[in-house]
Enzyme design. Sequence first.
Site, PDB file in Angstrom:
ATOM      1  N   GLU A  37      28.371  41.620  35.762  1.00  0.00           N
ATOM      2  CA  GLU A  37      29.626  41.429  36.501  1.00  0.00           C
ATOM      3  C   GLU A  37      30.822  41.515  35.551  1.00  0.00           C
ATOM      4  O   GLU A  37      30.674  41.575  34.331  1.00  0.00           O
ATOM      5  CB  GLU A  37      29.633  40.061  37.190  1.00  0.00           C
ATOM      6  CG  GLU A  37      29.490  40.084  38.704  1.00  0.00           C
ATOM      7  CD  GLU A  37      30.775  40.499  39.405  1.00  0.00           C
ATOM      8  OE1 GLU A  37      31.699  41.004  38.737  1.00  0.00           O
ATOM      9  OE2 GLU A  37      30.849  40.324  40.627  1.00  0.00           O
ATOM     10  N   ARG A 120      39.418  19.850  41.611  1.00  0.00           N
ATOM     11  CA  ARG A 120      38.807  20.973  40.922  1.00  0.00           C
ATOM     12  C   ARG A 120      38.684  22.175  41.848  1.00  0.00           C
ATOM     13  O   ARG A 120      38.477  22.026  43.059  1.00  0.00           O
ATOM     14  CB  ARG A 120      37.429  20.600  40.378  1.00  0.00           C
ATOM     15  CG  ARG A 120      37.443  19.604  39.238  1.00  0.00           C
ATOM     16  CD  ARG A 120      36.051  19.391  38.693  1.00  0.00           C
ATOM     17  NE  ARG A 120      35.153  18.851  39.706  1.00  0.00           N
ATOM     18  CZ  ARG A 120      33.846  18.718  39.554  1.00  0.00           C
ATOM     19  NH1 ARG A 120      33.260  19.103  38.428  1.00  0.00           N
ATOM     20  NH2 ARG A 120      33.108  18.200  40.506  1.00  0.00           N
ATOM     21  N   ASN A 125      36.370  33.304  40.583  1.00  0.00           N
ATOM     22  CA  ASN A 125      35.429  34.413  40.641  1.00  0.00           C
ATOM     23  C   ASN A 125      35.954  35.703  40.043  1.00  0.00           C
ATOM     24  O   ASN A 125      35.305  36.312  39.197  1.00  0.00           O
ATOM     25  CB  ASN A 125      35.030  34.636  42.108  1.00  0.00           C
ATOM     26  CG  ASN A 125      34.039  35.739  42.312  1.00  0.00           C
ATOM     27  OD1 ASN A 125      34.397  36.911  42.344  1.00  0.00           O
ATOM     28  ND2 ASN A 125      32.774  35.381  42.444  1.00  0.00           N
ATOM     29  N   ASN A 181      36.866  37.511  47.062  1.00  0.00           N
ATOM     30  CA  ASN A 181      36.117  38.024  45.922  1.00  0.00           C
ATOM     31  C   ASN A 181      37.001  38.946  45.080  1.00  0.00           C
ATOM     32  O   ASN A 181      37.999  38.507  44.532  1.00  0.00           O
ATOM     33  CB  ASN A 181      34.845  38.717  46.420  1.00  0.00           C
ATOM     34  CG  ASN A 181      33.709  38.668  45.429  1.00  0.00           C
ATOM     35  OD1 ASN A 181      33.886  39.037  44.274  1.00  0.00           O
ATOM     36  ND2 ASN A 181      32.543  38.213  45.855  1.00  0.00           N
ATOM     37  N   ASP A 237      32.490  44.063  46.476  1.00  0.00           N
ATOM     38  CA  ASP A 237      32.594  42.955  45.534  1.00  0.00           C
ATOM     39  C   ASP A 237      33.821  43.233  44.658  1.00  0.00           C
ATOM     40  O   ASP A 237      34.950  43.061  45.078  1.00  0.00           O
ATOM     41  CB  ASP A 237      31.304  42.858  44.724  1.00  0.00           C
ATOM     42  CG  ASP A 237      31.159  41.545  43.963  1.00  0.00           C
ATOM     43  OD1 ASP A 237      32.181  40.904  43.693  1.00  0.00           O
ATOM     44  OD2 ASP A 237      30.026  41.177  43.616  1.00  0.00           O
TER      45      ASP A 237
END
Length: 310
Positions: A37, A120, A125, A181, A237
Amino acid sequence: MSTETKGVFDIYDDSFSKLVSTAGSLHRLYTGMTWAEGPAYFPALRTLVFSDVPENHLLRYDECNGQTSIFRAPSYHSNGNTIDRQGRLITCEQQTRRVTRTEHDGTITVLIDRAENNKRFNSPNDVVVKSDGSIWFTDPTYGIDSDYEGDQGESEVGGNFVYCLKDGKLHVVARDFVQPNGLAFSPDEQRLYIADTGRTHRPRDGPAHIRVFNVGEDGVSLTGGEVFVKCLTGLYDGFRVDSTGHIWTSAGNGVSCYDGNTGTLLGRINVPEIVANVCFGGGAKRNILYICATTSLYSIRLAVNGCKTF
């Protein structure tokens, strides 16, 4: 939709042939990862930094000698990475629920680790840096859903939001995503594209699309947010935009290319693994597309240049 296949390319629109070299080859540069990723490219070093999220480390691919090595371990289950306008690495750390910056001397600065009311984040991502220095990131729950790619935990913020950190102030710019995302700006930064991979948590009716927002004159506020493209294969993604505004996005076992104005699907690069994210590299030309796909890092040379973001 008529399709012409040439090598690894599926061509849906004649204009796609001008963006690629149909004789080009897909190269597997490195393999052996669990979930690749977050690629970020450093042109001065001819280096790509990327994440293996479950294995808890960052890797470094050297474009000059073809070698891959560990860049940082542990990485706190880092996911998305990018570079800012000063050439520093910006990283979303899922385990620590924070966004950090790696300084030129190697020290790590915590940019932000708390949301509204000192709560938090879920698990930052993906991230992008605007030309004004503001840092935009998404905050789904993937890093707290289990111990697989973070530490299992509860959401403290009560939703999955998109944030902008500008001049030290945190702004919630979008609250209506299921699982926000990947994200990227258009070349003129007037539009912001954001993927929603909510189908991972709502298989029957969850979103699997990219939305498009208009950026306000204040450089922070967003309007619009209509669905720009819907994913027919897998999920969108991570993605990037080229210098002429085309969107190159992960989409199942391949990379799909869309017209950035109309949302027309122009073509597709077929990849033998599920793709998570992409990034342009190749020195000053920015004409190599790096592809993080499950266990491997791939590359392919294109006839278009990535949008300059550094």
